[in-house]
Structures are given as C-alpha cells and as structure tokens.
Design a protein around this motif. Structure first.
Motif, PDB file in Angstrom:
ATOM      1  N   ILE A  40      -3.738   6.667   0.082  1.00 29.26           N
ATOM      2  CA  ILE A  40      -3.468   5.443   0.844  1.00 29.26           C
ATOM      3  C   ILE A  40      -1.962   5.290   1.066  1.00 29.26           C
ATOM      4  CG2 ILE A  40      -3.572   2.912   0.759  1.00 29.26           C
ATOM      5  CD1 ILE A  40      -6.281   3.258  -0.721  1.00 29.26           C
ATOM      6  N   ALA A  41      -1.175   5.586   0.027  1.00 30.58           N
ATOM      7  CA  ALA A  41       0.283   5.479   0.132  1.00 30.58           C
ATOM      8  C   ALA A  41       0.828   6.437   1.192  1.00 30.58           C
ATOM      9  CB  ALA A  41       0.935   5.750  -1.222  1.00 30.58           C
ATOM     10  N   ALA A  52       5.697   4.405  13.568  1.00 32.75           N
ATOM     11  CA  ALA A  52       6.145   3.215  14.292  1.00 32.75           C
ATOM     12  C   ALA A  52       7.660   3.226  14.525  1.00 32.75           C
ATOM     13  CB  ALA A  52       5.748   1.961  13.523  1.00 32.75           C
ATOM     14  N   LYS A  53       8.326   4.197  13.928  1.00 35.39           N
ATOM     15  CA  LYS A  53       9.785   4.343  14.087  1.00 35.39           C
ATOM     16  C   LYS A  53      10.550   3.116  13.610  1.00 35.39           C
ATOM     17  CE  LYS A  53       9.293   7.802  17.598  1.00 35.39           C
ATOM     18  NZ  LYS A  53       8.857   8.001  18.914  1.00 35.39           N
ATOM     19  N   VAL A  54      10.098   2.559  12.471  1.00 41.29           N
ATOM     20  CA  VAL A  54      10.807   1.477  11.805  1.00 41.29           C
ATOM     21  C   VAL A  54      11.278   2.006  10.451  1.00 41.29           C
ATOM     22  CG1 VAL A  54       9.618  -0.381  13.021  1.00 41.29           C
ATOM     23  CG2 VAL A  54       8.626   0.525  10.910  1.00 41.29           C
ATOM     24  N   ILE A  55      12.014   1.215   9.720  1.00 43.60           N
ATOM     25  CA  ILE A  55      12.600   1.640   8.453  1.00 43.60           C
ATOM     26  C   ILE A  55      11.687   1.233   7.304  1.00 43.60           C
ATOM     27  CG2 ILE A  55      14.605   1.455   6.937  1.00 43.60           C
ATOM     28  CD1 ILE A  55      16.156   0.545   9.552  1.00 43.60           C
ATOM     29  N   GLY A  56      11.069   2.193   6.660  1.00 47.53           N
ATOM     30  CA  GLY A  56      10.230   1.930   5.499  1.00 47.53           C
ATOM     31  C   GLY A  56      11.088   1.723   4.267  1.00 47.53           C
ATOM     32  N   CYS A  57      10.785   0.693   3.504  1.00 46.96           N
ATOM     33  CA  CYS A  57      11.527   0.378   2.275  1.00 46.96           C
ATOM     34  C   CYS A  57      10.586   0.472   1.084  1.00 46.96           C
ATOM     35  CB  CYS A  57      12.127  -1.022   2.383  1.00 46.96           C
ATOM     36  SG  CYS A  57      13.315  -1.175   3.749  1.00 46.96           S
ATOM     37  N   GLN A  58      11.144   0.651  -0.094  1.00 47.61           N
ATOM     38  CA  GLN A  58      10.331   0.860  -1.293  1.00 47.61           C
ATOM     39  C   GLN A  58       9.855  -0.417  -1.963  1.00 47.61           C
ATOM     40  OE1 GLN A  58       8.937   3.758  -2.465  1.00 47.61           O
ATOM     41  NE2 GLN A  58       9.580   4.278  -0.397  1.00 47.61           N
ATOM     42  N   ASP A  59      10.410  -1.556  -1.566  1.00 47.19           N
ATOM     43  CA  ASP A  59       9.974  -2.824  -2.152  1.00 47.19           C
ATOM     44  C   ASP A  59      10.394  -3.973  -1.238  1.00 47.19           C
ATOM     45  OD1 ASP A  59      12.745  -3.246  -2.694  1.00 47.19           O
ATOM     46  OD2 ASP A  59      12.512  -2.401  -4.699  1.00 47.19           O
ATOM     47  N   LYS A  94       0.816  -1.219   0.000  1.00 44.27           N
ATOM     48  CA  LYS A  94       0.000   0.000   0.000  1.00 44.27           C
ATOM     49  C   LYS A  94       0.849   1.269   0.000  1.00 44.27           C
ATOM     50  CE  LYS A  94      -4.124  -2.029   1.974  1.00 44.27           C
ATOM     51  NZ  LYS A  94      -5.035  -2.069   3.112  1.00 44.27           N
ATOM     52  N   GLN A  95       2.179   1.143   0.083  1.00 43.21           N
ATOM     53  CA  GLN A  95       3.048   2.301  -0.052  1.00 43.21           C
ATOM     54  C   GLN A  95       3.060   2.796  -1.501  1.00 43.21           C
ATOM     55  OE1 GLN A  95       6.153  -0.006   2.477  1.00 43.21           O
ATOM     56  NE2 GLN A  95       7.012   2.026   2.150  1.00 43.21           N
ATOM     57  N   HIS A  96       2.532   1.990  -2.408  1.00 40.80           N
ATOM     58  CA  HIS A  96       2.465   2.332  -3.832  1.00 40.80           C
ATOM     59  C   HIS A  96       1.011   2.329  -4.266  1.00 40.80           C
ATOM     60  CE1 HIS A  96       6.767   1.975  -4.018  1.00 40.80           C
ATOM     61  NE2 HIS A  96       6.694   0.768  -3.457  1.00 40.80           N
ATOM     62  N   ALA A 133      -0.781   7.637   3.780  1.00 39.06           N
ATOM     63  CA  ALA A 133      -1.205   7.164   5.100  1.00 39.06           C
ATOM     64  C   ALA A 133      -0.350   5.990   5.562  1.00 39.06           C
ATOM     65  CB  ALA A 133      -2.683   6.767   5.071  1.00 39.06           C
ATOM     66  N   LYS A 134      -0.049   5.050   4.658  1.00 38.74           N
ATOM     67  CA  LYS A 134       0.764   3.882   5.023  1.00 38.74           C
ATOM     68  C   LYS A 134       2.188   4.317   5.364  1.00 38.74           C
ATOM     69  CE  LYS A 134      -0.502   0.373   5.309  1.00 38.74           C
ATOM     70  NZ  LYS A 134      -1.021  -0.341   6.501  1.00 38.74           N
ATOM     71  N   THR A 135       2.735   5.230   4.575  1.00 37.25           N
ATOM     72  CA  THR A 135       4.075   5.746   4.842  1.00 37.25           C
ATOM     73  C   THR A 135       4.112   6.453   6.196  1.00 37.25           C
ATOM     74  OG1 THR A 135       4.522   5.923   2.474  1.00 37.25           O
ATOM     75  CG2 THR A 135       5.910   7.245   3.942  1.00 37.25           C
ATOM     76  N   ALA A 136       3.060   7.177   6.519  1.00 39.63           N
ATOM     77  CA  ALA A 136       2.976   7.862   7.821  1.00 39.63           C
ATOM     78  C   ALA A 136       2.883   6.850   8.966  1.00 39.63           C
ATOM     79  CB  ALA A 136       1.781   8.807   7.848  1.00 39.63           C
ATOM     80  N   ASP A 137       2.133   5.760   8.761  1.00 38.95           N
ATOM     81  CA  ASP A 137       2.031   4.701   9.774  1.00 38.95           C
ATOM     82  C   ASP A 137       3.403   4.085  10.061  1.00 38.95           C
ATOM     83  OD1 ASP A 137      -0.729   5.028   9.859  1.00 38.95           O
ATOM     84  OD2 ASP A 137      -1.155   3.219   8.661  1.00 38.95           O
ATOM     85  N   ILE A 138       4.158   3.843   9.011  1.00 37.91           N
ATOM     86  CA  ILE A 138       5.488   3.248   9.153  1.00 37.91           C
ATOM     87  C   ILE A 138       6.419   4.207   9.887  1.00 37.91           C
ATOM     88  CG2 ILE A 138       7.522   2.487   7.846  1.00 37.91           C
ATOM     89  CD1 ILE A 138       5.471   1.306   5.777  1.00 37.91           C
ATOM     90  N   ALA A 139       6.366   5.478   9.510  1.00 39.32           N
ATOM     91  CA  ALA A 139       7.208   6.490  10.170  1.00 39.32           C
ATOM     92  C   ALA A 139       6.840   6.629  11.650  1.00 39.32           C
ATOM     93  CB  ALA A 139       7.085   7.822   9.454  1.00 39.32           C
TER      94      ALA A 139
END
Length: 182
Positions: free
Chosen positions: A43-44, A54-61, A36-38, A46-52
């Motif tokens: 939606i992308a 949570a203080k984890v490392i968001g990756c593009q794939d 859902k980051q794409h 919101a998902k990116t904000a959720d990951i941020a």
C-alpha cells in the motif's frame, strides 16, 4: 515552479479529494503527506507512486508537509480528521490556514478548530458540496468560521470556487449534512 501571488500549499491525505485538488491546481510545488505512505509495504509503495505520478512533493510526515505552508487542505477520511488536525497542530506555521475538507461531524470540526487555533493556526470549516472529480479544485465549497473570509481570498487566488457561509465552525459541515439527508 514558483507561483507568484499564490500561497504555499500542503495537502494532508492523498485520496480522491487530495489528489483531485492537486490535479486541478497543476502545481509541482504542493507538499503532500498521506498516512498510507507508512505501514503495509504494498500500500505504501502504491501511495508513493500515486504522489510521484501527480508530480507533487511527497513528504514523510505531516510536520514536514505543512512546515512552510500558508494554507493546508486536510482531505483525510472522517475517522482520521482529528488525528490529522492534532498532527498539524504540532507543526503549523503561525497564521497558516488549516482548511478542513473532511466529511465529519460539526462537533469534530469544532474540536479540530480548538487544536489548530490554540497552536497559532487559523482553522477553516470547508464543506465540499459535490463529487470532486469532474471539477477538481473548482468544485463548489462552503466555507465557515472566524477565518473563512481571509481563507476565501487565498482559495480564489488558487482558482477555487468557495462560498462564504456566515457563522461559526461547523456551519458549513452542518449545511452539507442536512443537504445529504434531504
């Protein structure tokens, strides 16, 4: 933050289960990817904000999320379980564990196991046996397959609560399905 004596972690899918695992671990070095980051921009975002948050490392794939992981937790929706395993098979580190927590059919888990094992990874059938939110990473889980006992050692190092179910891939998910029906 480095965590001595604990494995490098990746999570594929950052919905309720994936985010709950990360919250429970409380680690900032977990690499995460969610499809859902794409796609849809709202939606992308919101998902990116959720990951941020949570203080984890968001990756593009998937490949960048799992590249150096010792243990990967796949927590996608059942209809995406095989696609997630196929994507992971293209980039999994030799010997890395692929813990499939998805609530999908045992036959799907067996197909996923073939993909991961042929790619040099170690597939593990994991069934989450209760709602994940109250206990997060400490929710009871059944673990089956050829690599279950070795994966359990790493899960215990992560303060998780796995229980070994002797038998092939599909055994843990079968027990969960039967329990759900009854």
């Amino acid at each position: 933050m480095t965590h001595q004596n604990t494995p490098a972690l990746a999570v594929i899918g950052f919905g309720e289960a994936g985010s709950s695992l990360c919250k429970g671990w409380g680690r900032s070095d977990v690499r995460v990817f969610d499809i859902k980051q794409h796609g849809d921009a709202g939606i992308a975002a919101a998902k990116t904000a959720d990951i941020a948050a949570a203080k984890v490392i968001g990756c593009q794939d998937t490949a960048s999320a799992i590249a150096d992981a010792d243990i990967i937790f796949s927590t996608v929706t059942a209809d995406q379980a095989q696609a997630a395993a196929a994507a992971a098979a293209t980039a999994i580190k030799p010997g890395a564990f692929f813990c499939d927590l998805n609530s999908c059919a045992p036959s799907t888990k067996q197909k996923n196991a073939a993909l991961i094992n042929q790619a040099g990874g170690r597939y593990v059938d994991v069934a989450v046996m209760a709602t994940i939110t109250p206990k997060y990473h400490q929710t009871a889980m059944l673990v089956a397959g050829d690599h279950a006992e070795a994966a359990i050692e790493l899960m215990l190092a992560l303060d998780m609560k796995p229980s070994h179910v002797p038998g092939p891939v599909g055994r843990a998910s079968t027990i969960k399905m039967i329990r759900s029906v009854l």
